[in-house]
Design a protein around this motif. Structure first.
Motif, PDB file in Angstrom:
ATOM      1  N   TYR A   1      28.946  32.911  58.941  1.00 38.66           N
ATOM      2  CA  TYR A   1      28.899  32.499  60.353  1.00 38.66           C
ATOM      3  C   TYR A   1      27.708  33.156  61.056  1.00 38.66           C
ATOM      4  O   TYR A   1      26.925  32.491  61.753  1.00 38.66           O
ATOM      5  CB  TYR A   1      30.216  32.889  61.030  1.00 38.66           C
TER       6      TYR A   1
ATOM      7  N   VAL B   1      37.404  36.704  54.081  1.00 38.29           N
ATOM      8  CA  VAL B   1      37.187  36.975  55.507  1.00 38.29           C
ATOM      9  C   VAL B   1      35.759  37.488  55.750  1.00 38.29           C
ATOM     10  O   VAL B   1      35.047  36.974  56.620  1.00 38.29           O
ATOM     11  CB  VAL B   1      38.215  38.015  56.035  1.00 38.29           C
ATOM     12  N   VAL B   2      35.329  38.493  54.960  1.00 34.75           N
ATOM     13  CA  VAL B   2      34.005  39.080  55.230  1.00 34.75           C
ATOM     14  C   VAL B   2      32.877  38.101  54.868  1.00 34.75           C
ATOM     15  O   VAL B   2      31.861  38.028  55.577  1.00 34.75           O
ATOM     16  CB  VAL B   2      33.799  40.444  54.521  1.00 34.75           C
TER      17      VAL B   2
ATOM     18  N   LEU C   1      37.159  44.793  43.711  1.00 33.72           N
ATOM     19  CA  LEU C   1      38.133  44.601  44.792  1.00 33.72           C
ATOM     20  C   LEU C   1      37.904  45.612  45.924  1.00 33.72           C
ATOM     21  O   LEU C   1      38.543  45.521  46.971  1.00 33.72           O
ATOM     22  CB  LEU C   1      39.560  44.763  44.247  1.00 33.72           C
TER      23      LEU C   1
ATOM     24  N   ARG D   1      40.634  51.781  47.755  1.00 41.79           N
ATOM     25  CA  ARG D   1      41.245  52.642  46.721  1.00 41.79           C
ATOM     26  C   ARG D   1      40.165  53.580  46.191  1.00 41.79           C
ATOM     27  O   ARG D   1      38.993  53.206  46.131  1.00 41.79           O
ATOM     28  CB  ARG D   1      41.734  51.811  45.522  1.00 41.79           C
TER      29      ARG D   1
ATOM     30  N   THR E   1      43.077  48.076  51.939  1.00 41.72           N
ATOM     31  CA  THR E   1      42.517  47.564  50.674  1.00 41.72           C
ATOM     32  C   THR E   1      41.821  48.664  49.869  1.00 41.72           C
ATOM     33  O   THR E   1      41.802  48.606  48.641  1.00 41.72           O
ATOM     34  CB  THR E   1      41.490  46.440  50.981  1.00 41.72           C
TER      35      THR E   1
ATOM     36  N   PRO F   1      34.927  44.639  49.625  1.00 40.33           N
ATOM     37  CA  PRO F   1      35.292  43.993  50.900  1.00 40.33           C
ATOM     38  C   PRO F   1      35.888  44.960  51.913  1.00 40.33           C
ATOM     39  O   PRO F   1      35.751  44.738  53.121  1.00 40.33           O
ATOM     40  CB  PRO F   1      36.320  42.926  50.483  1.00 40.33           C
TER      41      PRO F   1
ATOM     42  N   LEU G   1      31.017  45.615  58.984  1.00 38.86           N
ATOM     43  CA  LEU G   1      30.788  44.418  59.804  1.00 38.86           C
ATOM     44  C   LEU G   1      31.368  44.619  61.205  1.00 38.86           C
ATOM     45  O   LEU G   1      30.823  44.107  62.185  1.00 38.86           O
ATOM     46  CB  LEU G   1      31.453  43.200  59.149  1.00 38.86           C
TER      47      LEU G   1
ATOM     48  N   LEU H   1      45.378  40.959  48.723  1.00 34.81           N
ATOM     49  CA  LEU H   1      44.810  41.409  49.998  1.00 34.81           C
ATOM     50  C   LEU H   1      43.292  41.573  49.877  1.00 34.81           C
ATOM     51  O   LEU H   1      42.535  41.160  50.762  1.00 34.81           O
ATOM     52  CB  LEU H   1      45.458  42.739  50.417  1.00 34.81           C
ATOM     53  N   ALA H   2      42.853  42.156  48.751  1.00 32.05           N
ATOM     54  CA  ALA H   2      41.409  42.365  48.545  1.00 32.05           C
ATOM     55  C   ALA H   2      40.673  41.026  48.439  1.00 32.05           C
ATOM     56  O   ALA H   2      39.594  40.858  49.018  1.00 32.05           O
ATOM     57  CB  ALA H   2      41.173  43.201  47.291  1.00 32.05           C
ATOM     58  N   LEU H   3      41.262  40.075  47.736  1.00 29.00           N
ATOM     59  CA  LEU H   3      40.621  38.751  47.605  1.00 29.00           C
ATOM     60  C   LEU H   3      40.571  38.053  48.964  1.00 29.00           C
ATOM     61  O   LEU H   3      39.568  37.422  49.318  1.00 29.00           O
ATOM     62  CB  LEU H   3      41.378  37.894  46.589  1.00 29.00           C
ATOM     63  N   PHE H   4      41.660  38.187  49.737  1.00 35.48           N
ATOM     64  CA  PHE H   4      41.694  37.602  51.081  1.00 35.48           C
ATOM     65  C   PHE H   4      40.592  38.214  51.954  1.00 35.48           C
ATOM     66  O   PHE H   4      39.890  37.513  52.683  1.00 35.48           O
ATOM     67  CB  PHE H   4      43.070  37.841  51.715  1.00 35.48           C
ATOM     68  N   LEU H   5      40.423  39.533  51.814  1.00 32.85           N
ATOM     69  CA  LEU H   5      39.406  40.220  52.611  1.00 32.85           C
ATOM     70  C   LEU H   5      37.992  39.799  52.191  1.00 32.85           C
ATOM     71  O   LEU H   5      37.096  39.710  53.038  1.00 32.85           O
ATOM     72  CB  LEU H   5      39.584  41.743  52.469  1.00 32.85           C
ATOM     73  N   TRP H   6      37.786  39.540  50.906  1.00 31.50           N
ATOM     74  CA  TRP H   6      36.498  38.994  50.445  1.00 31.50           C
ATOM     75  C   TRP H   6      36.192  37.697  51.198  1.00 31.50           C
ATOM     76  O   TRP H   6      35.073  37.477  51.681  1.00 31.50           O
ATOM     77  CB  TRP H   6      36.520  38.695  48.939  1.00 31.50           C
TER      78      TRP H   6
ATOM     79  N   ARG I   1      50.732  45.968  42.909  1.00 34.23           N
ATOM     80  CA  ARG I   1      49.375  45.729  42.424  1.00 34.23           C
ATOM     81  C   ARG I   1      48.929  44.303  42.758  1.00 34.23           C
ATOM     82  O   ARG I   1      47.808  44.080  43.215  1.00 34.23           O
ATOM     83  CB  ARG I   1      49.358  45.951  40.903  1.00 34.23           C
TER      84      ARG I   1
ATOM     85  N   TYR J   1      42.205  48.887  37.436  1.00 35.23           N
ATOM     86  CA  TYR J   1      42.005  48.219  38.733  1.00 35.23           C
ATOM     87  C   TYR J   1      40.549  47.763  38.804  1.00 35.23           C
ATOM     88  O   TYR J   1      39.636  48.528  38.483  1.00 35.23           O
ATOM     89  CB  TYR J   1      42.312  49.190  39.868  1.00 35.23           C
TER      90      TYR J   1
ATOM     91  N   GLY K   1      32.685  35.620  57.649  1.00 28.15           N
ATOM     92  CA  GLY K   1      32.050  36.251  58.807  1.00 28.15           C
ATOM     93  C   GLY K   1      30.543  36.325  58.639  1.00 28.15           C
ATOM     94  O   GLY K   1      29.787  35.963  59.550  1.00 28.15           O
ATOM     95  N   LEU K   2      30.109  36.768  57.467  1.00 29.28           N
ATOM     96  CA  LEU K   2      28.668  36.865  57.202  1.00 29.28           C
ATOM     97  C   LEU K   2      28.005  35.491  57.258  1.00 29.28           C
ATOM     98  O   LEU K   2      26.923  35.339  57.829  1.00 29.28           O
ATOM     99  CB  LEU K   2      28.432  37.487  55.824  1.00 29.28           C
TER     100      LEU K   2
ATOM    101  N   SER L   1      48.055  44.103  46.352  1.00 33.73           N
ATOM    102  CA  SER L   1      46.754  44.739  46.617  1.00 33.73           C
ATOM    103  C   SER L   1      45.614  43.811  46.245  1.00 33.73           C
ATOM    104  O   SER L   1      44.641  43.669  46.985  1.00 33.73           O
ATOM    105  CB  SER L   1      46.604  46.031  45.809  1.00 33.73           C
ATOM    106  N   VAL L   2      45.740  43.188  45.082  1.00 32.94           N
ATOM    107  CA  VAL L   2      44.692  42.271  44.614  1.00 32.94           C
ATOM    108  C   VAL L   2      44.574  41.084  45.569  1.00 32.94           C
ATOM    109  O   VAL L   2      43.473  40.682  45.954  1.00 32.94           O
ATOM    110  CB  VAL L   2      44.980  41.802  43.168  1.00 32.94           C
TER     111      VAL L   2
END
Lengths: 45, 456
Positions: free
Chosen positions: A30, A23-24, B22, B210, B208, B25, B32, A16-21, A10, B18, A27-28, A13-14
């Protein structure tokens, strides 16, 4: 095979999701900055 | 095969508590990436020079991709619902990145058909599956704010070109050693780089994402809350039944009209502003196109989120009714000043984006969340049809105007008035939308009905 517990999965997962936030949103930011610079500088003279 | 079980829908169910924020993204990462397709034009002139051909054979690459987007979304919608978002996002990522790989091979070997097959056909399938993959998942996570949820995801599609356009130009200039006279090998490397980059970002999104458990609800929200509003149903309609309802075809008409009107400006933006104002340079026209992309992206999030407050039918009244008035103003007073022209067309493009982003939530209101992704996929055929009709209207009238000796803004007068008519047709179609008849609803055991459950 894997001995990772549910809480570790868990947390991963959290993270990874925060990292992806990040990243996106980066990107936006930029893309928006590039378009804004081109458009406003050119049209604004 | 055990490793692939990780992709199955049942293995993507989120654990209790959860956090739903989350999930967006993952959707944004996919949208994107596939939104790059709107920036394909940055390659056009270089591909024309490389293949020593004209614009039309190169333009076919983009057309194949958009047609495949609509077809794969329509045909694959039910498969997407059955297999879940993770499997779909992985397949989409593989198709989209392979499309770049095969396209790079086509440039390296001077085989244009490989670009049709790679970027066009295979990449187009990745576009369609990727476009619809996160929609129903987000609607399930945000049943209280479906407009905000889908606006957030589909905003990414509008933003994809904003990222890809400067990134592609920078990569080509870097590999070429100069921004001028881009060589084939620089385009090959750019395609491969973009393919790998999009594969990584889309797979991160797939890992990511779910889905909520069947009994999950946002804190303090119950299905009865929304079922009490006009047009919003607590019942479900299957994709097979949805296309038998007049509501589906009214919404198809609404989307078709809204997209036709928006594409009419989007496709001709650069020459149009220069025909309206002789003083505008090519560079300023390019800046104007970037500004329109910003309006398109912002409209997806802002207007779709607002639809949660004022209702889906009312927001489409705004897109189509006010859109028609704005088109009329462009025709009557568009030449008054550059600022007014930019403001009017920017607002029209924000409605274009808003129309795309709000439609999944509109479908959810009318047909429930059961197979909303599959229904959305079928509705996107309106996009493919509008992608042909919009440019056809503007180009045909502009060409006949040229033959009649017209020039400047006069070339667009008939097109602009035609678009007003198209938007009025969409406005009337939206007015006719009523709740779906109960005979199309999926059978629900009395005790499982959301209203029965809440009300006892």
């Amino acid at each position: 095979m894997s001995d990772h517990g549910p809480s570790e999965r868990r947390s991963a997962s959290v993270a990874l999701a925060l990292f992806l936030w990040v990243v996106v949103l980066a990107g936006l930011a930029y893309g928006v900055a590039a378009a804004f610079t081109t458009a406003v500088v050119l049209i604004g003279g | 095969m055990a490793a692939l079980a990780f992709l199955d829908r049942e293995n993507t169910v989120a654990p209790p508590n959860y956090h739903r924020w989350l999930i967006p993204p993952a959707a944004l990462a996919v949208h994107l990436s596939i939104g790059q397709v709107y920036a394909f034009s940055v390659f056009k002139q270089h591909l024309v020079a490389h293949f020593d051909t004209s614009l039309t054979p190169i333009g076919i690459i983009f057309s194949i991709a958009i047609v495949m987007l609509g077809l794969s979304a329509a045909v694959g919608g039910t498969w997407v619902e059955r297999n879940g978002p993770r499997m779909t996002m992985v397949v989409s990522a593989l198709c989209w990145s392979s499309g770049f790989g095969i396209g790079a091979l086509g440039i390296a070997t001077d085989q244009l058909w490989l670009l049709y097959l790679g970027y066009g056909f295979l990449g187009g399938i990745g576009l369609g599956l990727g476009y619809i993959s996160p929609v129903s998942t987000l609607i399930k996570w945000f049943p209280d704010r479906p407009g905000l949820a889908t606006g957030l995801a589909i905003m990414g599609f509008g933003g994809g070109a904003l990222v890809a356009s400067p990134l592609s130009n920078s990569l080509m200039a870097y590999y070429n050693g100069s921004p001028e006279n881009i060589r084939g090998d620089a385009m090959v490397r750019t395609f491969v780089t973009l393919g790998i980059l999009y594969l990584v970002v889309m797979l991160l999104g797939a890992f990511t994402v779910r889905v909520p458990s069947a009994d999950w609800r946002p804190t303090g929200w119950s299905p009865a809350t929304t079922a009490g509003h006009a047009l919003q149903t607590g019942d479900n309609v299957s994709a097979a039944n949805a296309i038998r309802t007049p509501q589906f075809w009214l919404l198809w008409t609404v989307l078709f009209c809204n997209v036709t009107a928006g594409i009419g400006i989007l496709e001709q933006a650069s020459p149009m502003i220069r025909d309206f104002f002789r003083t505008v340079t090519f560079e300023e026209a390019a800046g104007y196109v970037g500004l329109l992309s910003l309006c398109n992206m912002a409209g997806r999030f802002v207007w779709s989120s607002l639809s949660d407050v004022i209702g889906r039918k009312n927001i489409y009244m705004l897109y189509l009714g006010l859109g028609a008035l704005l088109y009329l103003l462009v025709a009557i007073a568009g030449t008054a000043s550059v600022g007014l022209f930019v403001a009017l067309t920017g607002a029209i493009l924000s409605f274009y984006g808003g129309g795309f982003a709000t439609v999944p939530a509109y479908l959810k209101d009318l047909f429930g969340g059961y197979q909303v992704g599959a229904i959305h996929g079928r509705l996107l055929t309106a996009w493919s049809a509008a992608g042909v009709a919009g440019p056809l209207i503007v180009n045909a009238f502009a060409d006949s105007g040229l033959r009649a000796g017209k020039e400047g803004p006069d070339l667009y007068t008939v097109s602009l008035y035609t678009m007003v008519g198209v938007l009025v047709v969409g406005f009337i179609a939206n007015l006719l939308v009523r709740p779906v008849h109960a005979r199309f609803h999926e059978p629900v055991p009395e005790t499982d009905h959301p209203l029965a459950r809440v009300e006892g």
